[in-house]
Design a protein around this motif. Sequence first.
Motif, PDB file in Angstrom:
ATOM      1  N   MET A   1       0.833  -1.177   0.000  1.00  0.00           N
ATOM      2  CA  MET A   1       0.000   0.000   0.000  1.00  0.00           C
ATOM      3  C   MET A   1       0.884   1.249   0.000  1.00  0.00           C
ATOM      4  SD  MET A   1      -2.903   1.424   2.673  1.00  0.00           S
ATOM      5  CE  MET A   1      -3.368  -0.133   3.209  1.00  0.00           C
ATOM      6  N   TRP A   2       1.960   1.234   0.822  1.00  0.00           N
ATOM      7  CA  TRP A   2       2.840   2.392   0.903  1.00  0.00           C
ATOM      8  C   TRP A   2       3.486   2.676  -0.450  1.00  0.00           C
ATOM      9  CZ3 TRP A   2       8.171   2.643   0.227  1.00  0.00           C
ATOM     10  CH2 TRP A   2       8.737   3.886   0.486  1.00  0.00           C
ATOM     11  N   GLU A   3       3.867   1.615  -1.169  1.00  0.00           N
ATOM     12  CA  GLU A   3       4.497   1.820  -2.480  1.00  0.00           C
ATOM     13  C   GLU A   3       3.537   2.500  -3.442  1.00  0.00           C
ATOM     14  OE1 GLU A   3       5.713  -2.082  -3.621  1.00  0.00           O
ATOM     15  OE2 GLU A   3       7.494  -2.038  -2.353  1.00  0.00           O
ATOM     16  N   GLU A   4       2.266   2.115  -3.387  1.00  0.00           N
ATOM     17  CA  GLU A   4       1.286   2.724  -4.290  1.00  0.00           C
ATOM     18  C   GLU A   4       1.070   4.198  -3.982  1.00  0.00           C
ATOM     19  OE1 GLU A   4      -2.381   0.572  -4.456  1.00  0.00           O
ATOM     20  OE2 GLU A   4      -1.363  -1.347  -4.778  1.00  0.00           O
ATOM     21  N   ILE A   5       0.905   4.528  -2.695  1.00  0.00           N
ATOM     22  CA  ILE A   5       0.650   5.941  -2.377  1.00  0.00           C
ATOM     23  C   ILE A   5       1.931   6.762  -2.467  1.00  0.00           C
ATOM     24  CG2 ILE A   5      -1.398   5.449  -1.010  1.00  0.00           C
ATOM     25  CD1 ILE A   5       0.246   5.824   1.520  1.00  0.00           C
ATOM     26  N   ASN A   6       3.082   6.136  -2.293  1.00  0.00           N
ATOM     27  CA  ASN A   6       4.357   6.845  -2.459  1.00  0.00           C
ATOM     28  C   ASN A   6       4.544   7.272  -3.914  1.00  0.00           C
ATOM     29  OD1 ASN A   6       6.811   7.930  -1.708  1.00  0.00           O
ATOM     30  ND2 ASN A   6       7.913   6.027  -2.046  1.00  0.00           N
ATOM     31  N   GLU A   7       4.144   6.401  -4.848  1.00  0.00           N
ATOM     32  CA  GLU A   7       4.226   6.741  -6.267  1.00  0.00           C
ATOM     33  C   GLU A   7       3.295   7.899  -6.610  1.00  0.00           C
ATOM     34  OE1 GLU A   7       3.343   3.225  -8.466  1.00  0.00           O
ATOM     35  OE2 GLU A   7       5.209   2.223  -7.897  1.00  0.00           O
ATOM     36  N   GLN A   8       2.234   8.041  -5.843  1.00  0.00           N
ATOM     37  CA  GLN A   8       1.277   9.120  -6.101  1.00  0.00           C
ATOM     38  C   GLN A   8       1.665  10.418  -5.392  1.00  0.00           C
ATOM     39  OE1 GLN A   8      -2.585   7.597  -5.072  1.00  0.00           O
ATOM     40  NE2 GLN A   8      -2.427   5.892  -6.525  1.00  0.00           N
ATOM     41  N   GLY A   9       2.803  10.398  -4.658  1.00  0.00           N
ATOM     42  CA  GLY A   9       3.312  11.624  -4.060  1.00  0.00           C
ATOM     43  C   GLY A   9       3.148  11.731  -2.556  1.00  0.00           C
ATOM     44  N   TYR A  10       2.919  10.660  -1.848  1.00  0.00           N
ATOM     45  CA  TYR A  10       2.786  10.698  -0.391  1.00  0.00           C
ATOM     46  C   TYR A  10       4.154  11.025   0.209  1.00  0.00           C
ATOM     47  CZ  TYR A  10       1.686   9.159   4.356  1.00  0.00           C
ATOM     48  OH  TYR A  10       1.503   9.091   5.705  1.00  0.00           O
TER      49      TYR A  10
END
Length: 166
Positions: A1-10
């Motif tokens: 989950m963190w990887e997905e939201i990190n790619e979106q700019g988290y």
Amino acid sequence: MWEEINEQGYPRGYASVRDYVSRTLRDKPQPVSPRPPSARAVTRWILTHPDALSESDQLHLKAALTNCPELTALAEHVRAFAHMLTHLQGVRLPEWIEAASATAELPSLRHFAQHLLRDLNAVTAGLTLPWNSGVVEGHVNRIKMLKRQMFGRAGFELLRKRVLLA
């Protein structure tokens, strides 16, 4: 989950996402999905005559077959082979081999069918004639079981007890 939201700019790190998820989901019950049947159970369902299956096993088999089209094809081939075997219809073996060899999605079944061609006359005779070597094979199996049970037990202690008891 963190990887997905990190790619979106988290902007924050993995630990903050882990802490948020653990706080949010801590006391909420998680949905429990039913366990898929084991390969051994599905094999038993397919190899058992349909009339001998319990209602729950029939329902489980039907659910497994609807979820996997390859399994449905396999079950049909297995049932056809079992029908040939139980009704001594070895003359139908070449057409069964042809149908099983045509299944691209079942390579193991295709290999099995092609290996039957190696000694087609013997397999056809085995599926046609009423005679079999089942009794002999049963005795051989029993002797092998006894041999496995006794492996490693022979020795001087056993010999000494036998000599002293005699």
